[in-house]
Design a protein around this motif. Structure first.
Motif, mmCIF file in Angstrom:
data_model
loop_
_atom_site.group_PDB
_atom_site.id
_atom_site.type_symbol
_atom_site.label_atom_id
_atom_site.label_comp_id
_atom_site.label_asym_id
_atom_site.label_seq_id
_atom_site.Cartn_x
_atom_site.Cartn_y
_atom_site.Cartn_z
ATOM 1 N N VAL A 68 0.844 -1.194 0.000
ATOM 2 C CA VAL A 68 0.000 0.000 0.000
ATOM 3 C C VAL A 68 0.877 1.241 0.000
ATOM 4 C CG1 VAL A 68 -1.602 1.365 1.409
ATOM 5 C CG2 VAL A 68 -1.975 -1.087 1.124
ATOM 6 N N GLU A 69 0.514 2.199 -0.846
ATOM 7 C CA GLU A 69 1.183 3.502 -0.851
ATOM 8 C C GLU A 69 0.244 4.519 -0.214
ATOM 9 O OE1 GLU A 69 3.477 5.840 -4.250
ATOM 10 O OE2 GLU A 69 1.317 6.250 -4.312
ATOM 11 N N VAL A 97 -8.629 0.345 2.086
ATOM 12 C CA VAL A 97 -7.799 1.146 1.170
ATOM 13 C C VAL A 97 -8.397 1.144 -0.222
ATOM 14 C CG1 VAL A 97 -5.555 1.274 0.009
ATOM 15 C CG2 VAL A 97 -5.648 0.874 2.477
ATOM 16 N N GLU A 98 -8.801 -0.036 -0.705
ATOM 17 C CA GLU A 98 -9.372 -0.140 -2.047
ATOM 18 C C GLU A 98 -10.667 0.655 -2.175
ATOM 19 O OE1 GLU A 98 -9.780 -4.069 -3.696
ATOM 20 O OE2 GLU A 98 -7.818 -3.785 -4.627
ATOM 21 N N GLY A 100 -11.140 3.452 -0.806
ATOM 22 C CA GLY A 100 -10.833 4.875 -0.672
ATOM 23 C C GLY A 100 -11.240 5.431 0.684
ATOM 24 N N ASN A 103 -8.839 8.033 2.490
ATOM 25 C CA ASN A 103 -8.512 9.296 1.829
ATOM 26 C C ASN A 103 -9.102 10.473 2.600
ATOM 27 O OD1 ASN A 103 -7.377 7.613 -0.066
ATOM 28 N ND2 ASN A 103 -8.937 7.964 -1.626
ATOM 29 N N SER A 234 -4.045 10.333 0.379
ATOM 30 C CA SER A 234 -4.565 9.213 -0.409
ATOM 31 C C SER A 234 -3.897 7.926 0.056
ATOM 32 C CB SER A 234 -4.307 9.416 -1.912
ATOM 33 O OG SER A 234 -2.909 9.405 -2.180
ATOM 34 N N LYS A 236 -3.549 3.815 -1.633
ATOM 35 C CA LYS A 236 -3.922 2.904 -2.711
ATOM 36 C C LYS A 236 -3.083 1.634 -2.644
ATOM 37 C CE LYS A 236 -0.803 5.021 -6.148
ATOM 38 N NZ LYS A 236 -0.721 5.674 -7.481
ATOM 39 N N ILE A 238 -0.863 -0.965 -4.422
ATOM 40 C CA ILE A 238 -0.043 -0.947 -5.640
ATOM 41 C C ILE A 238 0.416 -2.336 -6.066
ATOM 42 C CG2 ILE A 238 0.690 1.445 -5.423
ATOM 43 C CD1 ILE A 238 3.237 0.568 -4.131
ATOM 44 N N GLN A 241 -3.249 -6.869 -5.151
ATOM 45 C CA GLN A 241 -4.722 -6.741 -5.190
ATOM 46 C C GLN A 241 -5.387 -8.100 -5.352
ATOM 47 O OE1 GLN A 241 -2.578 -4.971 -7.058
ATOM 48 N NE2 GLN A 241 -3.267 -2.859 -7.372
#
Length: 246
Positions: A68-69, A97-98, A100, A103, A234, A236, A238, A241
């Motif tokens: 995850v970033e 995270v996926e 959102g 955020n 944010s 996400k 990376i 997944q």
């Protein structure tokens, strides 16, 4: 939802043993948020062989690892999320995270030399994730994987049971600088969306009572500069997944 009482760093070191005793006592209270029964194994040993996994069908679940970033103050923090040793805790985080979910949320609690805690949609330490489909809060069980080198260590993580650092059992995912773990209330199975970064190696006393699910692999300098009120710009996924089972 605090992982320790709100105290200054100076008094933290002075009262460390007192605080740990409070934590361990609180962790023995039953959870009102548990959605499944703990292991049926009745034993005096908290790491006796578990014959069944009461959460084997729990979703979301991370079967493997993911990366995850997270962007904070315009700089990236890279987190390796470990679903091999904490599949439910890691799956919960990656799923959020996926979506959102993180955020624009803030770090509502930062204690220098201890933790930076965020992930609360209310921003005051009392909130958590509410499932969009069911409109109900989603809480996950406390999940601790004991080092398999320990005699009679279970093959699966221990759920809904606080082992406590004082038990002397090494865990697979210990607290150290850069650990990422779930915050919870005194109820064992109350973790939802709030997580924390550990800011030093002096956090090992949390092992066995709070679930680590990953580590910062890049950007620890960014983590150490986080101030209370800073936002997660944010987050996400990376890599990994495909390892998320929803």
């Amino acid at each position: 939802m605090r992982i320790l009482p709100n105290i200054s760093r100076a008094t933290w070191f002075v009262g460390i043993f007192f605080i740990v005793n409070i934590l361990l006592t609180a962790c023995n209270q039953p959870s009102a948020n548990s959605s499944a029964e703990p292991s049926p194994t009745e034993t005096n040993s908290p790491v006796a062989q578990v014959t069944t996994d009461p959460y084997k069908d729990y979703k979301p679940r991370l079967n493997g690892k993911a990366t995850v970033e997270m962007m904070v103050n315009g700089q990236p923090i890279i987190i390796e999320v470990d679903g091999e040793n904490a599949p439910i805790t890691a799956g919960n985080f990656v799923d959020l995270v996926e979506q959102g979910f993180y955020n624009s949320l803030t770090f509502h609690r930062v204690v220098d030399g201890f933790v930076a805690q965020g992930g609360d949609p209310k921003g005051d330490g009392t909130g958590g994730y509410v499932d969009k489909n069911t409109q109900r809060p989603r809480n996950i069980p406390l999940e601790i994987k004991v080092d398999p080198a320990v005699e009679n260590a279970p093959e699966t993580p221990v759920y809904s049971r606080a082992l406590g650092n004082q038990a002397g059992f090494p865990v697979m995912l210990p607290h150290k600088t850069g650990a990422v773990a779930m915050a919870r209330s005194q109820m064992l199975d109350s973790a939802s969306s709030q997580f924390y970064f550990t800011l030093s190696d002096e956090t090992g006393f949390l092992d066995g009572d709070y679930a680590v699910f990953g580590y910062v692999t890049q950007g620890m300098d960014v983590v150490l500069k986080i101030k209370q009120g800073d936002k997660i710009q944010s987050a996400k996924v990376i890599t990994g997944q495909n390892n998320l089972e929803k």
